[in-house]
Design an enzyme around this catalytic site. Structure first.
Site, mmCIF file in Angstrom:
data_model
loop_
_atom_site.group_PDB
_atom_site.id
_atom_site.type_symbol
_atom_site.label_atom_id
_atom_site.label_comp_id
_atom_site.label_asym_id
_atom_site.label_seq_id
_atom_site.Cartn_x
_atom_site.Cartn_y
_atom_site.Cartn_z
ATOM 1 N N LYS A 1 19.538 80.051 67.882
ATOM 2 C CA LYS A 1 18.127 79.953 68.262
ATOM 3 C C LYS A 1 17.234 80.002 67.023
ATOM 4 O O LYS A 1 17.486 80.756 66.093
ATOM 5 C CB LYS A 1 17.794 81.105 69.210
ATOM 6 C CG LYS A 1 16.386 81.070 69.803
ATOM 7 C CD LYS A 1 16.219 82.231 70.770
ATOM 8 C CE LYS A 1 14.825 82.281 71.374
ATOM 9 N NZ LYS A 1 14.673 83.402 72.329
ATOM 10 N N SER B 1 12.420 81.996 76.343
ATOM 11 C CA SER B 1 12.171 81.256 75.117
ATOM 12 C C SER B 1 13.437 80.639 74.489
ATOM 13 O O SER B 1 13.343 79.938 73.477
ATOM 14 C CB SER B 1 11.519 82.171 74.080
ATOM 15 O OG SER B 1 12.367 83.266 73.758
ATOM 16 N N SER C 1 14.119 85.960 78.195
ATOM 17 C CA SER C 1 14.228 84.712 77.441
ATOM 18 C C SER C 1 15.617 84.106 77.372
ATOM 19 O O SER C 1 15.760 82.962 76.951
ATOM 20 C CB SER C 1 13.710 84.923 76.012
ATOM 21 O OG SER C 1 12.315 85.080 76.017
#
Length: 497
Positions: free
Chosen positions: A78, A153, A177
């Site tokens: 990520k 996210s 997330s």
């Protein structure tokens, strides 16, 4: 082999490597080809590192390490997570050219395991949103229907896993997330217990809300990736330690008869669960009962007063970010909104909010002491169009929409408990996640139950091709071979006989 390489999960890819049927270079190239074919539609990656990935894969092949554990299996990181020598933007134009000199702790562990990273996955600016969109590459779509947001996210990671661009990926979760995009993309994502995954010597989780965690298409891959990253470090402020046996060892183990508390309504007033989502959750409760577990539908045990106090903590962290005033106009409206809110809070208000979250969630968890597992919808809504989140110019309204979308996940971060989204059902051709959580430190119970459910209910494990309007089996089809209980038990904890 029959199937394309990208259709195998990480375990099967490692097995192919061990048997010498493919090389690490073959795997890396197959996934890079898949990315080239589909990522222009998905926008799941911010930065691709094909040369570095192929160099790493060739080195693994030359050293004879391919198939040693998971050595040679592709992955991705990520873009919130620092990666030495690789652009790490945190989804912000302010950091568009940032290249860290050191790895985050979880990245170092992945490198040590000789997984081959193909790049950095998309994330909203500073990971603040429950949808994935930024000013660098734009929004990430769920592969199930391009144009609908992948959630956030960790949206880039979940979309990449769902579409077979990588078999598994690292995400992070401070309010849902990992689980939000896992639900939107039809994959498995787990937020570990607070402190289970160390931030390492250079990281920090000052609020206790966030954790790194795994996203994959199968429960066994989630467990194995958790094993790789759940390595405690000296100095950990929230020391959990390692389990007595690997997490991967419990996935195929019967969990025994569990007591499951289930609630399908959000803890926030004026927020409701979409009936289509609630129907999938109800089917999930019936499936758990059919597997022999005691399922009781109860009222949501978390009070709505948690939300404003969570926002004090959330916004204070953003306000503390060292961003010079002249750079503020470069930030997205959502980021500026949270910074403005955080700047209004005093140190005493922040301390009070953190204490409130701790004492209130402890009380809620104490009320759940008689239960082993908690079952809710992951989201209150189906995946939404990109513009649904961003069309309004009022940041307060934009925040309200996010609460309508995801009112279930953040309480698990406040409580510090492990929670996972599994791709249990479908509605209108879109994935709907079922969220399972457990008491702090009980990932083994959670993973064992997830493995049992995966083995009993037909949820898809192969990647989907983006763009197509996928309409595979409905959630009812997946229950076809389970015996149906007469009903879910409806009573409250105090009503036990």
């Amino acid at each position: 082999m029959g199937a394309s390489l990208y259709e195998f999960d990480a375990h099967d890819q490692a097995d192919l490597l061990r048997r010498g049927e493919v090389t690490a270079t073959d795997l890396a190239q197959a996934h890079l080809d898949r990315i080239e074919r589909w990522d222009a539609d998905l926008r799941s990656f911010v930065t691709l590192t094909p040369e570095a990935a192929l160099d790493a894969a060739r080195a693994i092949d030359r050293a004879g390490r391919a198939g040693e554990g998971f050595a040679g299996v592709p992955t991705a990181v990520k873009d919130l997570t620092a990666t030495a020598g690789v652009r790490t933007t945190m989804g912000s134009r302010l950091l568009a050219d940032q290249v860290p000199e050191v790895d985050a702790h979880v990245v170092r562990l992945v490198r040590d395991a000789a997984l081959v990273s193909l790049g950095k996955t998309n994330t909203p600016e500073f990971g603040l949103s429950s949808y994935t969109d930024n000013d660098l590459v734009g929004p990430t779509s769920t592969p199930w229907r391009v144009g609908l947001n992948a959630g956030g996210s960790s949206g880039g990671a979940a979309a990449a896993v769902a579409a077979g661009l990588v078999p598994w990926a690292l995400g992070s979760d401070g309010g849902g997330s990992i689980r939000i995009p896992s639900s939107c993309c039809g994959v498995v994502g787990l937020k570990p217990t607070r402190g289970r995954v160390s931030p390492g010597p250079l990281g920090s989780d000052w609020s206790g809300l966030a954790s790194d965690g795994p996203i994959a298409r199968t429960v066994r891959d989630v467990a194995a990736l958790l094993d790789l990253i759940a390595v405690p470090q000296p100095g950990d402020a929230r020391f959990v330690g390692r389990p007595a046996e690997p997490f991967a060892a419990v996935v195929d183990r019967e969990p025994g008869r569990l007591r499951v508390a289930a609630w399908g309504d959000p803890y926030l007033p004026d927020v409701a669960t979409d009936p289509r989502v609630k129907a999938v959750w109800e089917d999930g409760c019936r499936a758990l009962a059919a597997l022999g577990h005691d399922v009781e539908v109860i009222d949501n045990p978390f009070p709505p007063e948690l939300e404003p106090q969570f926002n004090v903590v959330w916004s204070s962290g953003m306000a503390a970010a060292p961003i010079p005033p002249e750079a503020e106009p470069l930030l997205r409206p959502n980021t500026r909104y949270w910074r403005r809110r955080g700047a209004t809070h005093s140190a005493a208000e922040l301390a009070g909010a953190m204490q409130f979250l701790e004492t209130t969630t402890r009380s809620a968890m104490s009320s759940l002491a008689d239960y082993d597992v908690f079952c809710t919808p992951t989201l209150a809504m189906l995946p939404q169009p990109h513009a649904w989140f961003t069309a309004t110019d009022d940041p307060a309204e934009a925040h309200r929409r996010e609460l309508l979308f995801t009112p279930f996940t953040a309480v698990d971060n406040m409580a510090g408990i492990p929670a996972a989204s599994v791709p249990f059902g479908r509605a209108d051709g879109l994935p709907v996640g079922l969220m399972l959580a457990a008491h702090a430190g009980h990932e083994t119970t959670l993973l064992s139950l997830m493995g049992q459910l995966e083995a009993s209910v037909a949820w898809p494990t192969a990647p989907v091709d983006p763009v197509e309007d996928i309409r595979s089996k409905t959630h009812d089809d997946g229950l076809r071979h389970l015996s149906q209980p007469k009903s879910i038990i409806l009573r409250h904890p105090g009503d036990r006989e």
